[in-house]
Design a protein around this motif. Structure first.
Motif, mmCIF file in Angstrom:
data_model
loop_
_atom_site.group_PDB
_atom_site.id
_atom_site.type_symbol
_atom_site.label_atom_id
_atom_site.label_comp_id
_atom_site.label_asym_id
_atom_site.label_seq_id
_atom_site.Cartn_x
_atom_site.Cartn_y
_atom_site.Cartn_z
ATOM 1 N N ILE B 454 0.829 -1.204 0.000
ATOM 2 C CA ILE B 454 0.000 0.000 0.000
ATOM 3 C C ILE B 454 0.863 1.253 0.000
ATOM 4 O O ILE B 454 0.670 2.159 -0.790
ATOM 5 N N HIS B 458 0.269 2.060 -3.745
ATOM 6 C CA HIS B 458 -1.039 2.710 -3.754
ATOM 7 C C HIS B 458 -0.913 4.193 -3.442
ATOM 8 O O HIS B 458 0.179 4.707 -3.248
ATOM 9 N N GLY B 459 -2.046 4.820 -3.405
ATOM 10 C CA GLY B 459 -2.117 6.218 -3.007
ATOM 11 C C GLY B 459 -1.482 7.138 -4.041
ATOM 12 O O GLY B 459 -1.322 6.790 -5.208
ATOM 13 N N PHE B 588 -5.109 -2.409 5.525
ATOM 14 C CA PHE B 588 -5.886 -1.457 4.730
ATOM 15 C C PHE B 588 -6.453 -0.357 5.608
ATOM 16 O O PHE B 588 -6.482 0.809 5.231
ATOM 17 N N TYR B 591 -3.361 1.966 6.560
ATOM 18 C CA TYR B 591 -2.542 2.634 5.560
ATOM 19 C C TYR B 591 -3.297 3.080 4.331
ATOM 20 O O TYR B 591 -3.007 4.124 3.764
ATOM 21 N N GLN B 592 -4.308 2.290 3.912
ATOM 22 C CA GLN B 592 -5.000 2.670 2.691
ATOM 23 C C GLN B 592 -6.088 3.684 3.014
ATOM 24 O O GLN B 592 -6.087 4.783 2.481
#
Lengths: 102, 716, 543
Positions: B454, B458-459, B588, B591-592
């Motif tokens: 993540i 991600h992000g 998740f 961090y997500q």
């Protein structure tokens, strides 16, 4: 006063002493030789005197003559030595001739 | 193909990478970049041979004992020390694992190491490394194993320290070698005891003798000790607690090296060794192995949670997974443990290569933007790479899912087997710490792997560099894709939930235990072994075939443990799925979606965070105790030698000189003095007596006359 | 092997260097630079030629060597024997008759040493290539030294042995004392006195043995039935025998050198010129352990049996202590590269002692093999240090760094030597180390396990040095070429002459690492016989 044996002996003794004195004190080799002559002459005097006063014939005089001849020869050799010394040292001063010193 | 041909081929497989090394070390510089292609193609040939050999072995001779070739290396008196190679199912599988990963790393490095000035040298080292590793794989005796074991140590030293201009790399390589040596010391003790007791190093002969009841020093404790000694070698090489400290540092090497060494091969060697010598472990030794593995798995996972360096997270995850494997072997879940070695090899190689891909892309972006002070490996500088590097992202995600143990992946099959094994073992023996550590580590694994994914993929990009990364070329993506495919379940078993019926399990069954039954857990004693064999010849280390009459519900288990494992399978599966999903969800959440703040936990238990972040201060503790202790001893030794030992020598010298001085003084003053005194006295006397000798004749005359006068006076 | 000019091969191999020395002494040094240069070249070539011939003879001897003959205490199975009466006097006071023979021959104990001496003395000539100072004297001394070393390994008469033993001292003293480093006088005198101190013990024991047997023949000294019943050495296990053995042991242990008699070694190595360090580490140290095997063990088997454990302890202490001191060089002292290797020698010779004390085939063969391997590997290490010392004129470990980038080929060779010293499989050091461990574990499990710590410590100090010198960043001062004029060194990397010395050694190290059997077969029969002699006699003595 009669001149006797004693007087001659005294004279000879004086001469001898002068000779010794001369040998011991003179610096010059010639003077030393001359002093030597004095000693010999004092001996001669004794020879002659004892010959005259003693119960002898002419042995004394003969010895004196020998001594004179011997002295003449001796002086000749001595003078030759002195000459050699002079040639080596440029002087004949016996004080400074000390090669015999230990 | 006959067994002889297979063996000859295995020897060829072993030698080929060595040839690659020899050619490239001598001619690499002249060859330049083609050296890489030569190395890669040689490995390609090797890979094809390996696959052939492995398939033939597994398809045509799945039940045969180890094919062996041995020759006397040393003849010493009546003893002879044999070396040789052997090929059994384990070795066949490992051949593929090693050569395939080595080949992919070769391929990957063609791009990754392209700009390195010692590019050919790198390929030479890779060849040497592959050679050493293959030597371990096809060893049929302890000595061979040890020889290649050390060679692996050296080639990893060369590879980790490949960028030796960096002090950190040079230090890391040194640390790796020395820490490994400490483990090897244990291995060496094991070798010595084995040789002393059995006079041979061959696996089958040693196990045969153990089976015949010959124990070192006739003591069960020594039997345990041999097992632990040999296992210590594995502790070093497989980075088990407490010798795990070298592995994270070894990330200083080039990333393909990390993939090769620290994912699939070198560290796996320890596990492989443990599997190889499995028959000679006693109950106590197995317990030691299981606890070591459990502790390692747990501790490493706790450290991995807080690391920021991309490769470091993976490194600790490797340590943790290796702990799993060792734990699996320790609890007797032999097949699952070994299977985890294989499945982990694929997905961990994939993870490392993907991290290499990311770092390479970051590097390029940094280079492009003239940014040189950023750490390209720090995940805080990444983010959003999902968009810029889609292939890397997808493949990385596959591996992450696999390592977290989600069904339909290879990781699930093996991990689940190990966890079931720990449950069964705990049920039978009462050591509940092991499954607790196992499940705990599984939870954390899922958590930190998704945290890593993540944060980095991600992000939104956290730096402008991250936003300017690009997907790498095919040299890099091809290995990723290939490895990603290998994370699917069907390579190992057609049932995605149970590996027990797959081919893998049937070819790698728990070997018969050689140790006397009174030293073994009774639940591990195998049924067919309990009856005395009609054939007197002992057939150890031979994979006896699974009894093939499990029609329907009717099972026949080889041991009580297997029965329990079978029963523990379903609960273990449910539990492990549960913890994995929990871990992923937590990840998740934190961090997500950032529903909860991570910092709140950090602030809640700051000492926990600090401990984990600083790797529980292992390095510092070792530095303070062992290293400083040894160095201190060394300092004392050197000082002692220079001042005391040499001091005594010099003192003797001085003493001699002093005595000499005294005697020489005495000689000078005393002995010689006496001599000189007599001389002095005579001189003084002479001086006195020479006074009258003036040299003046006249003086002499005067004296004469005085004398005369005196004489006259006296006598007259 | 047949004779040549009426002299056997062992005479030739021993005295060829003397021939060379005479030739060198007859050649004028030359007055101007050109003539000097020319005669220096001649000296070098003669030395290289003579030692090369020696090596050839040594190799031929090895091929003709019969590995089935036992030797040790059986004069009839010694090989290439030559035996002439040398000094024969009768009617002497005290001694009665004095009979000394020129008696030489080899067996499985000495054969590896002959080969080692041949290899090392030939290759060390290449390290002497740059010696300019008084080249004539240097090469003459060098050849004399080689004769002394060879002679020690072939002598079978104790007196002859002693003569060669002392013969080698003299050139060594001058070679260190004249061509050495800044503190050379101290080192040379220390070496000389220390060794002489040991020789005195040996001499005493030799004379005692002579009075017991009436001959200097080693085989008669090993035959206990021939001992004079009035001799203090008569009777197995007598206290005088133990004392004599201890004295002999100390005499040889000084040469090995084992702790605590080792401190001359670091000084001698640090001050000696490169080729002399090579010879010193490569051959001279082996004379101590060889002397033990040839003389102390078979002549005093009862005492060996008695002191066995202590010898093993000395070996163990040498291994660990030497390794600690070597490691300590990093943290303490002047950090001299040569000193580090000198201490590593102490440690590695400890393995030999441990193996010899073990009284097992593996241990003993491992010990002799270790002697050979230490000879080649340490010779390599010293040559390697010599290479940078010649260029940089410093050996300080702190003065370097990053040489791997500047000198890649050199680093490659260095890596082989270093890993050889660490005991990496595939290199010869591993085989002998493992054999020693396997053998000694049988007899002394605990001591062996402690000794094995040396393996880890060895890796630590060697890798530390490797990193210090070769890895990391190159210091500013070495950035420019070694020799800007390009006259001495054409490239920054190692020169061909130096490679010529190092590559054959590397080949030997790798060859015997992979295929050690020839070397082991060579000594196997003799070693087993020696063990048997010691064991049976020791057990009879009931100690």
């Amino acid at each position: 006063m009669e001149v006797g044996l004693t007087h001659f002996l005294v004279l000879s003794a004086i001469l001898f002493s002068l000779g010794i004195f001369g040998i011991a004190t003179r610096k010059n080799a010639i003077m030393v030789l001359m002093s030597l002559e004095l000693i010999m002459n004092s001996a001669n005097i004794n020879f002659v005197v004892f010959s005259r006063f003693g119960n002898f014939q002419i042995e004394g005089q003969v010895f004196a003559l020998f001594v004179m001849i011997l002295a003449a020869a001796e002086v000749a050799i001595a003078l030759a030595i002195v000459l050699n010394i002079y040639q080596n040292f440029r002087h004949v001063n016996v004080d400074e001739i000390k090669d015999l010193k230990g | 193909m006959t067994p002889e041909l297979l063996l000859n081929l295995s020897i060829a497989i072993l030698i080929i990478p060595l040839l690659s090394f020899i050619v490239l070390i001598f001619f690499g510089k002249k060859l330049g970049r083609p050296a890489g292609f030569i190395g890669t193609s040689i490995l390609g040939i090797d890979l094809i041979l390996s696959i052939t050999v492995a398939f033939v072995r597994l398809l045509y001779y799945p039940d045969a004992a180890m094919f062996q070739y041995k020759f006397d290396w040393l003849n010493v008196g009546t003893n002879s020390i044999a070396l040789g190679v052997g090929l059994d199912n384990l070795a066949a599988i490992m051949l593929i694992v090693v050569t395939l990963i080595s080949f992919l790393v070769h391929l990957f490095s063609l791009e990754y190491m392209r700009e390195d000035k010692r590019f050919p040298r790198f390929y030479a080292y890779l060849g040497l490394f592959t050679f050493s590793m293959l030597g371990i794989v096809i060893a049929n005796n302890f000595l061979n194993m040890f020889i290649f074991w050390e060679l692996v140590g050296v080639s990893s030293y060369l590879l980790i320290g490949f960028w030796f201009e960096k002090d950190s790399a040079a230090n890391a390589s040194k640390k790796a070698f020395i820490v490994n040596r400490i483990g090897d010391l244990g291995f060496l003790f094991g070798l010595m005891t084995i040789y002393l007791t059995y006079g041979t190093f061959l696996f089958d002969e040693v196990f045969g003798s153990i089976n015949a009841g010959i124990l070192p020093f006739d003591s069960g404790a020594w039997m345990t000790a041999i097992g632990i000694f040999v296992f210590l070698g594995a502790v070093g090489k497989s980075a088990q607690f407490p010798l795990h400290v070298w592995l994270p540092d070894a990330m200083e090497g080039p990333t393909p090296v990390s993939a090769l060494i620290h994912a699939a091969t070198m560290v796996a060697a320890g596990v492989y060794l443990t599997a190889r010598v499995f028959p000679m472990f006693t109950a106590d030794a197995l317990l030691f192995v299981a606890y070591t593995g459990a502790l390692t798995a747990f501790i490493a996972a706790t450290i991995a949670i807080t690391q920021w360096d991309f490769k470091r997270v993976l490194a600790y995850s490797t340590v943790s997974q290796l702990g799993y494997m060792v734990m699996g072997l320790g609890v007797g879940a032999f097949t699952s443990g070994f299977m985890h070695l294989v499945t982990h090899a694929w997905f961990k190689a994939l993870l490392f290569l993907a991290s290499g891909s990311v770092i390479h892309a970051m590097h390029h972006a940094m280079h492009h933007h003239n940014e040189h002070h950023m750490d390209p490996q720090d995940i805080r500088n990444m983010g959003g790479l999902r968009k810029t590097m889609p292939i890397t992202y997808i493949t990385f995600l596959f591996a992450t899912i696999a390592i977290s143990g989600i069904p339909l992946t290879s990781g699930f099959l093996s991990k689940d087997g190990i966890l079931a094994g720990t449950l069964a073992f705990a049920q039978l023996s009462g050591h509940w710490f092991i499954p607790v550590a196992g499940f705990g580590a599984a939870l954390m694994t899922a958590f930190y792997m998704f945290r890593l994914t993540i944060l980095s993929f991600h992000g939104k990009p956290k730096t402008h560099i991250a936003s300017h990364t690009h997907e790498n070329n095919r040299f890099i993506t091809f290995p990723l894709v290939l490895l990603a495919i290998l994370t699917f379940w069907f390579f190992y078993s057609f049932n995605p939930l149970d590996a027990g019926k797959g081919w893998f399990h049937s070819v790698t069954q728990t070997p018969q235990i050689a140790t006397p039954h009174n030293l073994m857990f009774d639940f591990m004693v195998q049924n067919d072994q309990a009856e005395p064999s009609s054939n007197q010849q002992v057939k150890t280390f031979e994979v006896t075939h699974y009894q093939h009459h499990h029609s329907g519900e009717h099972h026949s288990y080889r041991s009580t443990l297997e029965e329990y494992i079978h029963h523990a399978h379903t609960p273990a599966m449910i539990l492990s799925l549960l913890v994995a999903i929990t871990g992923i969800l937590l990840s998740f959440i934190y961090y997500q979606f950032r529903i909860w703040d991570v910092d709140s936990i950090v602030n809640l238990y700051p000492w926990l965070y600090k401990g984990s972040f600083n790797k529980w201060f292992f390095d510092e503790i070792y530095q303070a105790t062992f290293i400083n202790g040894t160095v201190g001893f060394a300092k004392i030794g050197a000082w002692f030698d220079l001042n005391i030992v040499d001091g005594v020598v010099n003192f003797m010298g001085t003493l001699g000189r002093g005595l000499g001085k005294i005697t020489s003084w005495f000689d000078f003053r005393g002995v010689d003095g006496a001599v000189n005194l007599t001389a002095w006295i005579s001189k003084r006397l002479g001086d006195i007596f020479r006074q009258p000798q003036t040299g003046i004749i006249q003086a002499y005359l005067v004296l004469t006359i005085i004398g005369l006068v005196v004489l006259v006076y006296i006598f007259i | 092997m047949s004779t040549f000019l009426g002299l056997g091969p062992l005479t030739w191999i021993t005295f060829l260097p003397i021939l060379g020395m005479i030739i060198i002494l007859l050649i004028p040094s030359g007055n101007d630079d050109v003539a000097k240069e020319r005669s220096q070249n001649l000296f070098r070539l003669i030395t290289a030629g003579i030692t090369f011939l020696q090596l050839i003879i040594a190799i031929l001897l090895m091929t003709a060597f019969n590995t089935k003959l036992v030797g040790v205490n059986d004069p009839s199975s010694m090989q290439f024997v030559e035996r002439v009466s040398w000094i024969s006097l009768t009617g002497l006071p005290i001694f009665g008759t004095l009979k000394i023979e020129y008696f030489i021959g080899i067996d499985g104990l000495s054969a590896p040493m002959i080969l080692l001496t041949g290899i090392v003395s030939f290759l060390a000539t290449f390290s002497s290539w740059h010696i300019k100072k008084a080249a004539k004297g240097y090469f003459a001394m060098y050849l004399l030294l080689v004769t002394g070393m060879m002679g020690v390994f072939v002598a079978l008469d104790f007196f002859l042995f002693y003569v060669f033993w002392e013969l080698m001292l003299l050139p060594m003293y001058f070679l260190i004392g004249i061509w050495g480093g800044p503190n050379k006088e101290y080192a040379a005198i220390k070496f000389f006195l220390y060794t002489l101190f040991g020789s005195v013990f040996m001499l005493l024991v030799m004379i005692a043995l002579y009075f017991a047997v009436g001959s200097f023949n080693m085989f008669e000294m090993m035959d206990f039935t021939k001992y004079d019943t009035n001799s203090i050495l008569y009777g197995m296990g007598g206290s005088w025998r133990l004392i004599a053995f201890a004295a002999l042991f100390v005499g040889f242990a000084i040469k090995v050198p084992s702790v605590p008699f080792h401190t001359w070694l670091p000084d001698a190595h640090v001050e000696a010129p490169t080729p002399i360090s090579v010879i010193l580490a490569g051959v001279l140290l082996k004379m101590g352990t060889y002397g033990m095997l040839r003389i102390a063990w078979p002549m005093f088997p009862d005492a060996v049996y008695y002191f066995q454990t202590w010898i093993a302890v000395i070996g163990m202490v040498s291994i660990v202590y030497g390794a600690l001191c070597a490691l300590g060089q990093h943290k303490f002292g002047k950090r001299d590269f040569k000193k580090l290797i000198a201490y590593s020698s102490v440690s590695h010779m400890g393995y030999v002692m441990l193996g010899m004390a073990s009284m097992t085939s593996e241990g003993m063969i491992g010990a002799i093999f270790q002697m050979f391997n230490h000879g080649t590997i340490t010779a390599m290490l010293f040559m390697i240090v010599g290479v940078i010392y010649d260029r940089a004129h410093t050996r300080g470990l702190d003065d370097f760094g990053g040489l791997a980038t500047k000198m890649p080929v050199y680093t490659g060779i260095m890596t082989i030597a270093f890993f050889g010293a660490i005991g990496l499989p595939g290199l010869s050091g591993f085989v002998s180390e493992v054999m020693v461990f396997l053998g000694s574990f049988r007899t002394y499990p605990v001591y062996t396990m402690i000794s094995a710590l040396g393996v880890v410590l060895g890796a630590a100090y060697m890798l530390w040095a490797l990193q210090r010198v070769f890895f990391g960043k190159l210091p500013e001062r070495w950035n420019k070429p070694w020799d800007p004029s390009g006259k001495l060194y054409k490239t920054d990397d190692i020169a061909p002459v130096e490679l010529a010395a190092l590559i054959p050694l590397a080949v030997v190290v790798i060859f015997f690492g992979i295929y050690p059997q020839p070397m082991i077969s060579m000594m196997e029969t003799s070693v087993n016989h020696l063990i048997e002699v010691v064991k049976t006699t020791g057990q009879i003595a009931g100690l």
